[in-house]
Write a protein that holds these residues in place. Sequence first.
Motif, mmCIF file in Angstrom:
data_model
loop_
_atom_site.group_PDB
_atom_site.id
_atom_site.type_symbol
_atom_site.label_atom_id
_atom_site.label_comp_id
_atom_site.label_asym_id
_atom_site.label_seq_id
_atom_site.Cartn_x
_atom_site.Cartn_y
_atom_site.Cartn_z
ATOM 1 N N UNK A 104 0.828 -1.208 0.000
ATOM 2 C CA UNK A 104 0.000 0.000 0.000
ATOM 3 C C UNK A 104 0.863 1.260 0.000
ATOM 4 N N UNK A 105 1.856 1.232 -0.814
ATOM 5 C CA UNK A 105 2.725 2.389 -1.018
ATOM 6 C C UNK A 105 2.919 2.512 -2.519
ATOM 7 N N UNK A 106 2.718 3.704 -3.064
ATOM 8 C CA UNK A 106 2.741 3.868 -4.516
ATOM 9 C C UNK A 106 4.092 3.532 -5.133
ATOM 10 N N UNK A 107 5.166 3.925 -4.490
ATOM 11 C CA UNK A 107 6.472 3.660 -5.064
ATOM 12 C C UNK A 107 6.780 2.168 -5.063
ATOM 13 N N UNK A 108 6.465 1.503 -3.959
ATOM 14 C CA UNK A 108 6.661 0.054 -3.887
ATOM 15 C C UNK A 108 5.781 -0.645 -4.917
ATOM 16 N N UNK A 109 4.543 -0.190 -5.052
ATOM 17 C CA UNK A 109 3.632 -0.752 -6.060
ATOM 18 C C UNK A 109 4.197 -0.584 -7.458
ATOM 19 N N UNK A 110 4.728 0.604 -7.751
ATOM 20 C CA UNK A 110 5.274 0.854 -9.080
ATOM 21 C C UNK A 110 6.476 -0.025 -9.376
ATOM 22 N N UNK A 111 7.281 -0.306 -8.355
ATOM 23 C CA UNK A 111 8.394 -1.223 -8.561
ATOM 24 C C UNK A 111 7.870 -2.611 -8.939
ATOM 25 N N UNK A 112 6.805 -3.060 -8.283
ATOM 26 C CA UNK A 112 6.240 -4.359 -8.629
ATOM 27 C C UNK A 112 5.702 -4.361 -10.060
ATOM 28 N N UNK A 113 5.161 -3.246 -10.477
ATOM 29 C CA UNK A 113 4.652 -3.153 -11.851
ATOM 30 C C UNK A 113 5.776 -3.216 -12.879
ATOM 31 N N UNK A 114 6.991 -2.939 -12.438
ATOM 32 C CA UNK A 114 8.147 -3.024 -13.332
ATOM 33 C C UNK A 114 8.729 -4.434 -13.412
ATOM 34 N N UNK A 115 8.336 -5.302 -12.506
ATOM 35 C CA UNK A 115 8.922 -6.642 -12.444
ATOM 36 C C UNK A 115 8.536 -7.488 -13.645
ATOM 37 N N UNK A 116 9.482 -8.347 -14.051
ATOM 38 C CA UNK A 116 9.266 -9.239 -15.181
ATOM 39 C C UNK A 116 9.451 -10.694 -14.738
ATOM 40 N N UNK A 117 8.743 -11.594 -15.397
ATOM 41 C CA UNK A 117 8.868 -13.022 -15.090
ATOM 42 C C UNK A 117 10.327 -13.452 -15.251
#
Length: 234
Positions: free
Chosen positions: A103-116
């Motif tokens: 529930x932190x935008x920056x942490x969330x955005x990092x997850x959105x950058x993750x690749x398989x």
Amino acid sequence: MPPRKRARGPKNTTKAVQPASDNEDNSDTPIQRKGKRKMATASKSKGKVASSDVKDSPGKASYCHWLMKSEPESRFENGIDVKFGIKDLKALPDQTGCWDGVRNYQARNFMRDMKVGQQAFFYHSNCKEPGIAGLMTIVKEAYVDHTQFDKKDVHYDASSKPDNPKWSMVDVQYVRMLKRFVPLAELKKLHQEHRATGGPLKDMALFTRARLSVQPLTAEEFNFVLSLEDKDPL
């Protein structure tokens, strides 16, 4: 979670991981949820991102390694134990779970950058001895975190709507324990040394962005930390 261990992901998800809080300090601090990883609550600090839709800047750094925090020791929120250590991830079906509750935008955005296929350190936070316990792999890229809509979940967010969800999660899979646990105290000592000498950990997010439960690592940082498992503790 001893008292109310319930799966966090949809019924078709393999496991649920619960992240460590984005509000925790450095002295702390995943796919079908039967073990909850520590939840990351929205940060109330002054540095909190103002918008959930911040656009990436053209010069944004590209990362392919990560450090993800979760609590290995029992802690109850609203009657639910948010404990989720690396052994809990390993015990899940296919050793896989969803890393929900961020529930932190920056942490969330990092997850959105993750690749398989990318690797992440599983970091034990908010415990007697915080530090890096093992390795996991990203096996499913970011998708909607269902816990934001569950009123019974400790990560429920009344401001998030199904037609415009705020929060995302990824699926992670256990790879292995490190040959030895690498404690925060050792990493901190190396970070301080490297700040003076220009070593690989001089800008490590664990110390420059300590409160984030999901943090990026450069390849140099990741490889150096991984090499510590073959060395004697400081």
